[in-house]
Design a protein around this motif. Structure first.
Motif, PDB file in Angstrom:
ATOM      1  N   GLY A  45       4.085   5.549 -13.595  1.00 52.91           N
ATOM      2  CA  GLY A  45       4.076   5.371 -12.105  1.00 52.91           C
ATOM      3  C   GLY A  45       2.866   4.694 -11.586  1.00 52.91           C
ATOM      4  O   GLY A  45       2.070   5.026 -12.166  1.00 52.91           O
ATOM      5  N   TRP A  46       3.125   3.861 -10.651  1.00 55.37           N
ATOM      6  CA  TRP A  46       1.826   3.270 -10.114  1.00 55.37           C
ATOM      7  C   TRP A  46       2.186   2.828  -8.490  1.00 55.37           C
ATOM      8  O   TRP A  46       2.980   2.853  -8.148  1.00 55.37           O
ATOM      9  CB  TRP A  46       1.285   2.002 -10.977  1.00 55.37           C
ATOM     10  N   LEU A  47       0.950   2.474  -8.035  1.00 58.69           N
ATOM     11  CA  LEU A  47       0.888   2.179  -6.694  1.00 58.69           C
ATOM     12  C   LEU A  47      -0.441   1.097  -6.363  1.00 58.69           C
ATOM     13  O   LEU A  47      -1.348   1.084  -7.622  1.00 58.69           O
ATOM     14  CB  LEU A  47       0.907   3.247  -5.647  1.00 58.69           C
ATOM     15  N   ASP A  48      -0.267   0.707  -5.491  1.00 56.60           N
ATOM     16  CA  ASP A  48      -1.691   0.054  -4.829  1.00 56.60           C
ATOM     17  C   ASP A  48      -1.959   0.393  -3.597  1.00 56.60           C
ATOM     18  O   ASP A  48      -1.154   0.808  -2.749  1.00 56.60           O
ATOM     19  CB  ASP A  48      -1.527  -1.747  -5.094  1.00 56.60           C
ATOM     20  N   CYS A  49      -3.265   0.421  -3.202  1.00 52.02           N
ATOM     21  CA  CYS A  49      -3.812   0.906  -2.284  1.00 52.02           C
ATOM     22  C   CYS A  49      -5.049   0.001  -1.726  1.00 52.02           C
ATOM     23  O   CYS A  49      -5.556  -0.510  -2.347  1.00 52.02           O
ATOM     24  CB  CYS A  49      -4.319   2.375  -2.414  1.00 52.02           C
ATOM     25  N   LYS A  50      -5.032  -0.363  -0.231  1.00 54.65           N
ATOM     26  CA  LYS A  50      -6.111  -0.958   0.245  1.00 54.65           C
ATOM     27  C   LYS A  50      -7.155  -0.353   0.046  1.00 54.65           C
ATOM     28  O   LYS A  50      -7.398   1.113   0.049  1.00 54.65           O
ATOM     29  CB  LYS A  50      -6.058  -1.216   1.774  1.00 54.65           C
ATOM     30  N   ASP A  51      -8.457  -1.168  -0.283  1.00 53.47           N
ATOM     31  CA  ASP A  51      -9.557  -0.460  -0.912  1.00 53.47           C
ATOM     32  C   ASP A  51     -10.388   0.573   0.144  1.00 53.47           C
ATOM     33  O   ASP A  51     -11.281   1.406  -0.372  1.00 53.47           O
ATOM     34  CB  ASP A  51     -10.393  -1.325  -1.700  1.00 53.47           C
TER      35      ASP A  51
ATOM     36  N   GLU B 138      -7.867  -9.048   1.959  1.00 53.11           N
ATOM     37  CA  GLU B 138      -8.235  -7.541   1.828  1.00 53.11           C
ATOM     38  C   GLU B 138      -7.803  -7.379   0.090  1.00 53.11           C
ATOM     39  O   GLU B 138      -7.013  -8.063  -0.502  1.00 53.11           O
ATOM     40  CB  GLU B 138      -7.235  -6.883   2.558  1.00 53.11           C
ATOM     41  N   ASN B 139      -8.788  -6.465  -0.196  1.00 52.97           N
ATOM     42  CA  ASN B 139      -8.521  -5.864  -1.659  1.00 52.97           C
ATOM     43  C   ASN B 139      -7.563  -4.921  -1.940  1.00 52.97           C
ATOM     44  O   ASN B 139      -7.505  -4.077  -1.095  1.00 52.97           O
ATOM     45  CB  ASN B 139      -9.959  -5.578  -2.033  1.00 52.97           C
ATOM     46  N   LEU B 140      -6.811  -4.899  -3.074  1.00 54.22           N
ATOM     47  CA  LEU B 140      -6.025  -3.733  -3.259  1.00 54.22           C
ATOM     48  C   LEU B 140      -6.542  -3.178  -4.591  1.00 54.22           C
ATOM     49  O   LEU B 140      -6.997  -3.642  -5.529  1.00 54.22           O
ATOM     50  CB  LEU B 140      -4.699  -4.246  -3.715  1.00 54.22           C
ATOM     51  N   VAL B 141      -6.711  -1.760  -4.703  1.00 56.10           N
ATOM     52  CA  VAL B 141      -6.844  -0.879  -5.773  1.00 56.10           C
ATOM     53  C   VAL B 141      -5.508  -0.416  -6.457  1.00 56.10           C
ATOM     54  O   VAL B 141      -4.796   0.017  -5.940  1.00 56.10           O
ATOM     55  CB  VAL B 141      -7.699   0.379  -5.420  1.00 56.10           C
ATOM     56  N   VAL B 142      -5.428  -0.583  -7.790  1.00 60.78           N
ATOM     57  CA  VAL B 142      -4.401  -0.171  -8.371  1.00 60.78           C
ATOM     58  C   VAL B 142      -4.535   1.136  -8.962  1.00 60.78           C
ATOM     59  O   VAL B 142      -5.610   1.083  -9.815  1.00 60.78           O
ATOM     60  CB  VAL B 142      -4.106  -1.462  -9.397  1.00 60.78           C
ATOM     61  N   LEU B 143      -3.715   1.931  -8.925  1.00 62.93           N
ATOM     62  CA  LEU B 143      -3.810   3.240  -9.550  1.00 62.93           C
ATOM     63  C   LEU B 143      -2.368   3.561 -10.172  1.00 62.93           C
ATOM     64  O   LEU B 143      -1.358   3.194  -9.597  1.00 62.93           O
ATOM     65  CB  LEU B 143      -3.890   4.136  -8.362  1.00 62.93           C
ATOM     66  N   GLY B 144      -2.302   4.403 -11.181  1.00 58.68           N
ATOM     67  CA  GLY B 144      -1.264   4.709 -12.036  1.00 58.68           C
ATOM     68  C   GLY B 144      -1.680   5.817 -12.750  1.00 58.68           C
ATOM     69  O   GLY B 144      -2.509   6.500 -13.045  1.00 58.68           O
ATOM     70  N   ILE B 145      -0.409   6.640 -13.316  1.00 56.89           N
ATOM     71  CA  ILE B 145      -0.511   7.676 -14.084  1.00 56.89           C
ATOM     72  C   ILE B 145       0.766   7.505 -15.198  1.00 56.89           C
ATOM     73  O   ILE B 145       1.763   6.976 -14.907  1.00 56.89           O
ATOM     74  CB  ILE B 145      -0.054   9.088 -13.172  1.00 56.89           C
TER      75      ILE B 145
END
Length: 188
Positions: free
Chosen positions: A125-131, A162-169
């Protein structure tokens, strides 16, 4: 995947995830374009959400309403994609909580992970989020998501890149957190 046979997708302690219906469109649109939310997400128009609801997951995406179990009062909504991928990788596009400061964000993330890994048997599962969305980044990391990368200057908002941080598990990371007691207990 066929989601047509179920409305409630997963239940937690206080809230549950259910498929959105056309009756939820006003709520979803209000959340998407709320002044506090719109700066952190890329909103979609009513036509997009109407089509998504009509397709009922057939194109691999769902709008999901988060609501209290006792009163069925909406407290947030999710937009998920990738439900038909061969890689079994679910993208959590929007995690929008309307009622802030009551822990619904943590429970929503735990519900989303349980549904993704226990019910759907997905691998990631993953998402991106504005930094600069510190509140969301804190939530995601406290719920076990790992920073996987930074996509620099990828979204243009009001003339500013804008930048995006990618996070996942991963499924095994979720399983370890579950075994350690950091996730929702299974409901019978």
């Amino acid at each position: 995947m066929d989601f047509s046979k179920q409305s409630v997708l997963h239940r937690g302690k206080r809230i549950q995830m259910r498929k959105a219906t056309k009756d939820d469109l006003d709520f979803i649109m209000r959340l998407e374009f709320d002044r506090e939310n719109v700066k952190f997400i890329v909103p979609f128009d009513r036509e997009f959400h109407t089509k998504l609801i009509e397709l009922d997951g057939k194109m691999g995406a769902l709008d999901i309403v988060l609501e209290t179990i006792d009163m069925q009062e909406p407290v947030g909504y999710l937009l998920v994609e990738g439900l038909n991928t061969e890689q079994k990788e679910c993208e959590w596009m929007h995690v929008v909580i309307d009622v802030k400061g009551k822990g619904y964000g943590h429970e929503a993330m735990q519900l989303l992970k349980a549904w993704t890994f226990e019910d759907l048997k997905f691998h990631r599962g993953w998402l991106d989020c504005k930094d600069y969305n510190a509140r969301a980044l804190h939530l995601y990391e406290s719920e076990g998501l790992q920073r996987e990368g930074l996509i620099r200057e990828t979204i243009l908002t009001n003339g500013i890149y804008e930048n995006l941080v990618v996070l996942g598990i991963l499924d095994r990371e979720y399983a370890a957190r579950k075994q350690a007691g950091f996730e929702l207990e299974s409901r019978d």
